[in-house]
Design a protein around this motif. Structure first.
Motif, short mmCIF file in Angstrom:
data_model
loop_
_atom_site.label_atom_id
_atom_site.label_comp_id
_atom_site.label_asym_id
_atom_site.label_seq_id
_atom_site.Cartn_x
_atom_site.Cartn_y
_atom_site.Cartn_z
N LEU A 115 0.86 -1.19 0.00
CA LEU A 115 0.00 0.00 0.00
C LEU A 115 0.89 1.23 0.00
O LEU A 115 1.87 1.28 0.75
N ARG A 116 0.56 2.20 -0.82
CA ARG A 116 1.31 3.46 -0.87
C ARG A 116 0.34 4.62 -0.77
O ARG A 116 -0.75 4.57 -1.32
N TRP A 117 0.77 5.67 -0.06
CA TRP A 117 0.03 6.92 -0.05
C TRP A 117 0.98 8.05 0.24
O TRP A 117 2.11 7.84 0.66
N LYS A 118 0.51 9.26 -0.04
CA LYS A 118 1.36 10.44 0.07
C LYS A 118 1.62 10.77 1.54
O LYS A 118 0.79 10.47 2.38
N VAL A 176 -7.12 5.46 9.08
CA VAL A 176 -7.35 5.80 7.67
C VAL A 176 -6.01 6.11 6.99
O VAL A 176 -5.24 6.93 7.48
N CYS A 177 -5.77 5.45 5.87
CA CYS A 177 -4.57 5.67 5.05
C CYS A 177 -4.97 6.52 3.85
O CYS A 177 -5.98 6.26 3.21
N GLY A 178 -4.16 7.52 3.51
CA GLY A 178 -4.40 8.31 2.31
C GLY A 178 -5.68 9.14 2.38
O GLY A 178 -6.44 9.16 1.41
N THR A 184 -2.61 3.66 -3.34
CA THR A 184 -2.39 2.78 -4.49
C THR A 184 -1.98 1.43 -3.91
O THR A 184 -1.56 1.34 -2.76
N PHE A 185 -2.12 0.38 -4.70
CA PHE A 185 -1.77 -0.95 -4.18
C PHE A 185 -1.20 -1.82 -5.28
O PHE A 185 -1.45 -1.61 -6.46
#
Length: 190
Positions: A115-118, A176-178, A184-185
């Protein structure tokens, strides 16, 4: 056709969270496109589409494959799906969701999901079964390895809620993520 391409430019910038107008903006855009879609566009292609270079041909001679990638970045399946959108609906508060989805029910036990987030968060989780995940690795995130949580569905580009986050045997609540730009995953079978 030119109007649709202009709508796509605006929606891509909205998805990116900034107006694209400088060389470093274009570089950031192609990086984000690669991370979100897994596909690559050249810097010159993106600059030409935005009219940064060769302004007279900004809307001409654009390959459908380029438009498909930009539409995917903006949350649509492809250019054709984007073109079916009603004019002005990019700003609507409701509508169909064309973003990529990942359902826990479709995963096999042991599947790893990145998982990616800013701005620079990267968390790798392992699917344990049902809708339970364990954090394996956490970079620049408040999540810790061995944290567990429940999640049945991940939608790319939207915030991700981790339910019943458990750390060291204690439920710490939901996380909560992002929140602003979504997640994005990428999933990888073990």
């Amino acid at each position: 056709m030119e109007q649709k391409q202009e709508e796509l430019r605006r929606l891509v910038e909205k998805t990116l969270g900034m107006v694209v107008k400088t060389p470093s903006d274009f570089e950031q855009l192609i990086r984000q496109i690669g991370e979100k879609t897994g596909q690559r566009l050249s810097l010159s292609t993106v600059k030409r589409f935005w009219g940064y270079v060769d302004k007279d041909n900004a809307d001409r001679h654009v390959r459908t494959s380029t438009l498909d990638i930009l539409a995917q970045f903006a949350g649509y399946q492809n250019w054709a799906t984007f073109c079916q959108m009603d004019p002005g609906s990019a700003d609507d508060e409701s509508g169909n969701l064309a973003n990529r989805h990942l359902y826990a029910k479709d995963l096999t036990v042991g599947t790893l999901v990145q998982l990616r987030w800013k701005p620079d968060r990267l968390v790798t989780v392992r699917f344990e079964g049902a809708d339970l995940f364990t954090v394996v690795e956490s970079i620049n995130s408040k999540l810790h390895p061995s944290d567990t949580f429940h999640c049945s569905h991940i939608v790319e580009g939207l915030p991700l809620t981790l339910f019943n986050l458990v750390r060291e045997g204690h439920i710490t609540g939901n996380y909560v993520c992002g929140k602003t730009h979504g997640v994005t995953f990428q999933s990888h079978k073990k």
